[in-house]
Motif scaffolding. Structure first.
Motif, mmCIF file in Angstrom:
data_model
loop_
_atom_site.group_PDB
_atom_site.id
_atom_site.type_symbol
_atom_site.label_atom_id
_atom_site.label_comp_id
_atom_site.label_asym_id
_atom_site.label_seq_id
_atom_site.Cartn_x
_atom_site.Cartn_y
_atom_site.Cartn_z
ATOM 1 N N ALA A 1 -10.055 -97.212 14.928
ATOM 2 C CA ALA A 1 -11.464 -96.820 15.016
ATOM 3 C C ALA A 1 -11.799 -96.319 16.414
ATOM 4 C CB ALA A 1 -12.361 -98.007 14.650
ATOM 5 N N ALA A 2 -11.235 -97.000 17.435
ATOM 6 C CA ALA A 2 -11.486 -96.580 18.821
ATOM 7 C C ALA A 2 -10.908 -95.193 19.083
ATOM 8 C CB ALA A 2 -10.896 -97.607 19.791
ATOM 9 N N ILE A 3 -9.700 -94.958 18.570
ATOM 10 C CA ILE A 3 -9.074 -93.645 18.761
ATOM 11 C C ILE A 3 -9.920 -92.558 18.101
ATOM 12 C CG2 ILE A 3 -7.050 -92.232 18.170
ATOM 13 C CD1 ILE A 3 -5.383 -94.834 18.366
ATOM 14 N N GLN A 4 -10.362 -92.860 16.883
ATOM 15 C CA GLN A 4 -11.182 -91.904 16.145
ATOM 16 C C GLN A 4 -12.485 -91.592 16.887
ATOM 17 O OE1 GLN A 4 -11.838 -93.364 12.213
ATOM 18 N NE2 GLN A 4 -12.337 -91.365 11.381
ATOM 19 N N LEU A 5 -13.135 -92.656 17.378
ATOM 20 C CA LEU A 5 -14.403 -92.457 18.091
ATOM 21 C C LEU A 5 -14.183 -91.630 19.356
ATOM 22 C CD1 LEU A 5 -17.436 -93.101 18.297
ATOM 23 C CD2 LEU A 5 -16.831 -95.129 19.618
ATOM 24 N N THR A 6 -13.123 -91.962 20.100
ATOM 25 C CA THR A 6 -12.836 -91.225 21.334
ATOM 26 C C THR A 6 -12.615 -89.743 21.049
ATOM 27 O OG1 THR A 6 -11.949 -93.130 22.498
ATOM 28 C CG2 THR A 6 -11.151 -90.982 23.199
ATOM 29 N N LEU A 7 -11.846 -89.451 20.000
ATOM 30 C CA LEU A 7 -11.593 -88.045 19.666
ATOM 31 C C LEU A 7 -12.894 -87.334 19.296
ATOM 32 C CD1 LEU A 7 -8.304 -88.355 17.569
ATOM 33 C CD2 LEU A 7 -8.558 -87.499 19.901
ATOM 34 N N MET A 8 -13.755 -88.037 18.545
ATOM 35 C CA MET A 8 -15.003 -87.407 18.124
ATOM 36 C C MET A 8 -15.921 -87.151 19.326
ATOM 37 S SD MET A 8 -17.266 -88.208 14.885
ATOM 38 C CE MET A 8 -17.662 -89.921 15.103
ATOM 39 N N VAL A 9 -16.081 -88.186 20.177
ATOM 40 C CA VAL A 9 -16.942 -88.041 21.358
ATOM 41 C C VAL A 9 -16.441 -86.908 22.248
ATOM 42 C CG1 VAL A 9 -17.668 -89.169 23.506
ATOM 43 C CG2 VAL A 9 -17.729 -90.431 21.353
ATOM 44 N N ALA A 10 -15.118 -86.862 22.462
ATOM 45 C CA ALA A 10 -14.556 -85.820 23.325
ATOM 46 C C ALA A 10 -14.778 -84.442 22.712
ATOM 47 C CB ALA A 10 -13.071 -86.077 23.563
ATOM 48 N N GLY B 1 -14.871 -101.835 16.615
ATOM 49 C CA GLY B 1 -14.638 -101.007 15.445
ATOM 50 C C GLY B 1 -15.754 -100.010 15.182
ATOM 51 N N GLU B 2 -16.847 -100.073 15.987
ATOM 52 C CA GLU B 2 -17.940 -99.128 15.753
ATOM 53 C C GLU B 2 -18.276 -98.297 16.990
ATOM 54 O OE1 GLU B 2 -21.420 -100.681 13.794
ATOM 55 O OE2 GLU B 2 -20.125 -101.908 12.516
ATOM 56 N N THR B 3 -18.607 -98.983 18.107
ATOM 57 C CA THR B 3 -19.000 -98.206 19.290
ATOM 58 C C THR B 3 -18.027 -98.394 20.444
ATOM 59 O OG1 THR B 3 -20.419 -99.943 20.147
ATOM 60 C CG2 THR B 3 -21.443 -98.344 18.672
ATOM 61 N N THR C 1 -14.956 -97.061 22.438
ATOM 62 C CA THR C 1 -14.006 -95.971 22.647
ATOM 63 C C THR C 1 -12.674 -96.579 23.105
ATOM 64 O OG1 THR C 1 -14.703 -95.734 24.916
ATOM 65 C CG2 THR C 1 -15.836 -94.370 23.286
ATOM 66 N N MET C 2 -11.656 -95.761 23.258
ATOM 67 C CA MET C 2 -10.346 -96.296 23.650
ATOM 68 C C MET C 2 -10.383 -97.069 24.972
ATOM 69 S SD MET C 2 -7.940 -93.182 22.429
ATOM 70 C CE MET C 2 -6.356 -93.759 22.969
ATOM 71 N N PRO C 3 -11.002 -96.520 26.038
ATOM 72 C CA PRO C 3 -11.030 -97.299 27.277
ATOM 73 C C PRO C 3 -11.751 -98.642 27.113
ATOM 74 C CG PRO C 3 -11.595 -95.023 27.722
ATOM 75 C CD PRO C 3 -11.550 -95.174 26.232
ATOM 76 N N LEU C 4 -12.809 -98.669 26.309
ATOM 77 C CA LEU C 4 -13.529 -99.926 26.096
ATOM 78 C C LEU C 4 -12.689 -100.898 25.275
ATOM 79 C CD1 LEU C 4 -17.130 -98.603 25.325
ATOM 80 C CD2 LEU C 4 -16.232 -99.468 27.481
ATOM 81 N N HIS C 5 -11.932 -100.365 24.319
ATOM 82 C CA HIS C 5 -11.037 -101.203 23.516
ATOM 83 C C HIS C 5 -9.962 -101.821 24.408
ATOM 84 C CE1 HIS C 5 -9.365 -102.727 19.858
ATOM 85 N NE2 HIS C 5 -8.203 -102.134 20.066
ATOM 86 N N VAL C 6 -9.452 -101.018 25.355
ATOM 87 C CA VAL C 6 -8.470 -101.534 26.318
ATOM 88 C C VAL C 6 -9.062 -102.711 27.082
ATOM 89 C CG1 VAL C 6 -7.259 -101.005 28.473
ATOM 90 C CG2 VAL C 6 -7.214 -99.357 26.599
ATOM 91 N N GLU C 7 -10.302 -102.560 27.517
ATOM 92 C CA GLU C 7 -10.947 -103.622 28.296
ATOM 93 C C GLU C 7 -11.051 -104.915 27.473
ATOM 94 O OE1 GLU C 7 -15.127 -103.259 28.861
ATOM 95 O OE2 GLU C 7 -15.156 -104.526 30.641
ATOM 96 N N GLY D 1 8.077 -102.680 17.902
ATOM 97 C CA GLY D 1 7.328 -103.146 16.729
ATOM 98 C C GLY D 1 5.931 -103.597 17.112
ATOM 99 N N ALA D 2 5.850 -104.433 18.168
ATOM 100 C CA ALA D 2 4.547 -104.928 18.616
ATOM 101 C C ALA D 2 3.684 -103.776 19.118
ATOM 102 C CB ALA D 2 4.738 -105.959 19.724
ATOM 103 N N TYR D 3 4.346 -102.794 19.751
ATOM 104 C CA TYR D 3 3.623 -101.628 20.272
ATOM 105 C C TYR D 3 2.946 -100.873 19.130
ATOM 106 C CZ TYR D 3 2.990 -97.056 22.543
ATOM 107 O OH TYR D 3 2.469 -95.895 23.025
ATOM 108 N N LEU D 4 3.737 -100.587 18.100
ATOM 109 C CA LEU D 4 3.184 -99.828 16.975
ATOM 110 C C LEU D 4 2.130 -100.638 16.225
ATOM 111 C CD1 LEU D 4 6.438 -98.121 15.697
ATOM 112 C CD2 LEU D 4 4.569 -97.080 16.995
ATOM 113 N N ALA D 5 2.371 -101.946 16.110
ATOM 114 C CA ALA D 5 1.410 -102.805 15.418
ATOM 115 C C ALA D 5 0.066 -102.802 16.147
ATOM 116 C CB ALA D 5 1.950 -104.229 15.326
ATOM 117 N N ALA D 6 0.118 -102.819 17.492
ATOM 118 C CA ALA D 6 -1.123 -102.822 18.273
ATOM 119 C C ALA D 6 -1.904 -101.539 18.038
ATOM 120 C CB ALA D 6 -0.806 -102.979 19.759
ATOM 121 N N LEU D 7 -1.169 -100.421 17.904
ATOM 122 C CA LEU D 7 -1.857 -99.144 17.698
ATOM 123 C C LEU D 7 -2.373 -99.001 16.271
ATOM 124 C CD1 LEU D 7 0.397 -96.624 19.641
ATOM 125 C CD2 LEU D 7 -1.649 -97.824 20.396
ATOM 126 N N ALA D 8 -1.769 -99.743 15.343
ATOM 127 C CA ALA D 8 -2.161 -99.607 13.941
ATOM 128 C C ALA D 8 -3.306 -100.541 13.553
ATOM 129 C CB ALA D 8 -0.955 -99.859 13.046
#
Lengths: 290, 280
Positions: free
Chosen positions: A75-84, A241-243, A245-251, A62-69
């Motif tokens: 926004a980070a996932i979306q940005l990463t996909l777009m940049v890639a 939520g704007e700039t 990317t996923m690795p930066l969000h992880v940090e 539950g916590a796992y899915l909540a973190a991803l949602a």
């Protein structure tokens, strides 16, 4: 009878056995080397990879899915996909064009050109980000001009894309160039002399010949583009939520002690790495078969 | 690669001008112009200013930490990489193909993910950190942690450069050596080692070069104490955030020159390696 068969078999086997014995080491040495190798790989590869998933699910599914949602995560996932997507597309087109020029024609300075294409691999990612700050940052060479014209590159999508393109610059080209050099120009020459246009030759002859190598390059390019941290970290400005990317969000999550959430996003990147490795193995088999 | 006469042979294949033109333009826009910006920015400094930045205690220590620990990590990777590649090529063991595929994990796993994972593992309450703590060994948030991250990041280089060379090595050479009375140890040190030495050194240099510039996997586990566990790429970022562009540029310049020197050495090694395999 059975004895003679036995001797016959052992006679036959002897030379091969002897050759193998000559090229091998005592059992104790073999076991020691294997044990050290396995221990080393276990500590440095298996455990770090397993830790990502173990930590990601440490608070439950539950916590796992909540973190991803979370909106910031999405926004980070979306940005990463777009940049890639943008970076890989640019490097794909460049890789094909560069490989065509380098592999199909003779010209002076070719080896220098190949070295220059490989150059970004030996530059620190942090420097790959820094150079764009020097060009387009507020105090940069074009900083004033950009401000006057209200163009933002640094701390915005264009800067992130530029840094990613620089870091992943060689990936596609370096897979294509040696293969296309090896394949030579005969097939293309035949197609041209039979009346095909240059573009027809490229799409019907050259491209099918290099498709697996091209996919291989794209695969590695994409993995690096999605996972790039140092260069992107310098130019992104870390706007949530704007700039980010996923690795930066992880940090950010990690530095806020939201470990389970950080590892949840990290697990997506680790999954990407695993999928990349599986596809890579499949493509390598295809390439070997050709 | 051929280094024959650079003749401009007329070709029936079209598109030379436009593809070479596009290649050079794109290369200039993305790689050459941005990198030369670094040189121009450095040239704005007087030599004394440049030297003052580079020789300041904190910069020197950061460079020492980055280069010193990268060298140590590359040496560790050279030794263990050689063992791993030998086991993978010459011996059978359970899950061998899985281990072989996993070698590329440090290439594929984003560095930030590797960083937080290694930190969690080696922290005092982590799986490995807790095991090492009673021995008085602290890894996370010490220079030793930097070393661990750099070993991780450089692991595939030695294995992947040596593996094809060792696979291609002809069995006859070893058999001939054995027939002529060489012991197994003599065969390994006098026959096999010289053949794979260029590949070993290339892998070593690539691992070293990668480690020097590494940022993502290191900063989480390093502790980032100035003069103790602060790597040069991090100091560049700190100077940028302080708007000390000149300082950031000067440190970057030193690192860039060092990586070019390593790149040059790798090119030499590869040429030597190609020559050796041609002669053999």
């Amino acid at each position: 009878m059975s004895v003679s068969v036995g001797t016959l078999v052992s006679h036959r086997k002897k030379p091969a056995d002897a050759a193998r014995a000559v090229r091998s080491e005592p059992a104790l040495v073999r076991w020691t080397v294997v044990a050290i190798a396995i221990l080393f790989l276990f500590v440095f590869l298996v455990l770090p990879l397993a830790t990502v998933f173990q930590q990601a699910f440490s608070r439950g599914l539950g916590a796992y899915l909540a973190a991803l949602a979370q909106p910031d995560a999405l926004a980070a996932i979306q940005l990463t996909l777009m940049v890639a997507a943008i970076s890989v597309a640019l490097n794909l087109v460049f890789g094909l064009i560069a490989a065509w020029a380098i592999a199909k024609f003779d010209f002076p300075g070719k080896s220098v050109l190949i070295t220059l294409i490989d150059l970004p691999f030996s530059v620190s990612p942090v420097i790959s980000g820094l150079v764009f700050i020097l060009l387009f940052g507020a105090q940069g060479f074009f900083g004033r001009w950009m401000q006057d014209h209200d163009i933002q590159i640094i701390f915005a999508l264009p800067g992130i894309v530029l840094a990613t393109v620089l870091v992943t610059f060689p990936f596609v080209a370096r897979e294509l160039i040696p293969l296309m050099q090896e394949q030579g120009t005969q097939e293309e020459e035949a197609a041209i002399s039979l009346g095909a246009s240059g573009l027809q030759t490229f799409f019907r002859v050259t491209l099918p010949n290099v498709k697996w190598a091209l996919l291989y390059g794209v695969l590695l390019c994409n993995a690096r583009a999605m996972g790039e941290f140092g260069a992107v970290s310098v130019v992104s400005g870390h706007v949530r939520g704007e700039t980010n990317t996923m690795p930066l969000h992880v940090e950010i999550l990690y530095n806020e002690y939201q470990f389970a959430a950080a590892f949840a996003v990290a697990s997506l990147l680790a999954l990407l790495a695993l999928v990349t490795l599986v596809l890579k193995a499949v493509l390598e088999r295809r390439l070997d078969a050709e | 690669m051929k280094y024959g006469m650079p003749t401009l042979r007329p070709s029936v294949i079209p598109g030379f001008g436009i593809t070479l033109g596009l290649t050079l333009t794109w290369l200039a826009l993305i790689v050459l112009i941005p990198l030369s910006g670094l040189f121009i920015k450095t040239a704005e400094l007087s030599f004394d200013q440049f030297w003052a930045i580079v020789s300041s205690r904190r910069t020197l220590n950061a460079l020492k930490i980055s280069f010193g620990l990268s060298l140590a990590a590359a040496v560790i990777n050279l030794v263990f990489g050689a063992l791993v590649v030998w086991a993978l090529v010459r011996y059978e063991f359970p899950f061998k193909r899985l281990f072989d595929a996993l070698i590329d994990i440090p290439f594929a796993l984003p560095t930030a993910v590797a960083g937080i994972s290694l930190t969690t593992l080696f922290a005092e309450n982590g799986l490995l950190g807790a095991a090492l703590a009673p021995l008085g060994i602290k890894v996370a948030f010490t220079p030793l942690g930097i070393l661990v991250a750099l070993v991780f990041i450089g692991l595939p280089f030695v294995v992947r450069t040596v593996q094809p060379v060792l696979l291609d090595l002809e069995a006859e050479l070893e058999e001939a050596a054995a027939t002529l009375g060489a012991s197994r140890l003599q065969t390994i040190t006098r026959v096999i080692l010289p053949s794979i030495l260029p590949a070993l050194l290339t892998g070593f240099a690539l691992a070293f070069a990668r480690a020097v510039g590494e940022y993502g996997s290191v900063i989480f586990i390093a502790g980032n104490l100035p003069n103790v566990s602060e790597i040069a790429p991090l100091l560049i970022i700190i100077r940028l955030e302080e708007f000390k562009y000149a300082d950031a540029t000067a440190i970057a310049m030193v690192m860039l020159i060092a990586s070019f020197a390593i790149l040059f050495a790798v090119n030499r090694l590869q040429r030597w390696s190609e020559q050796r395999s041609r002669d053999a």
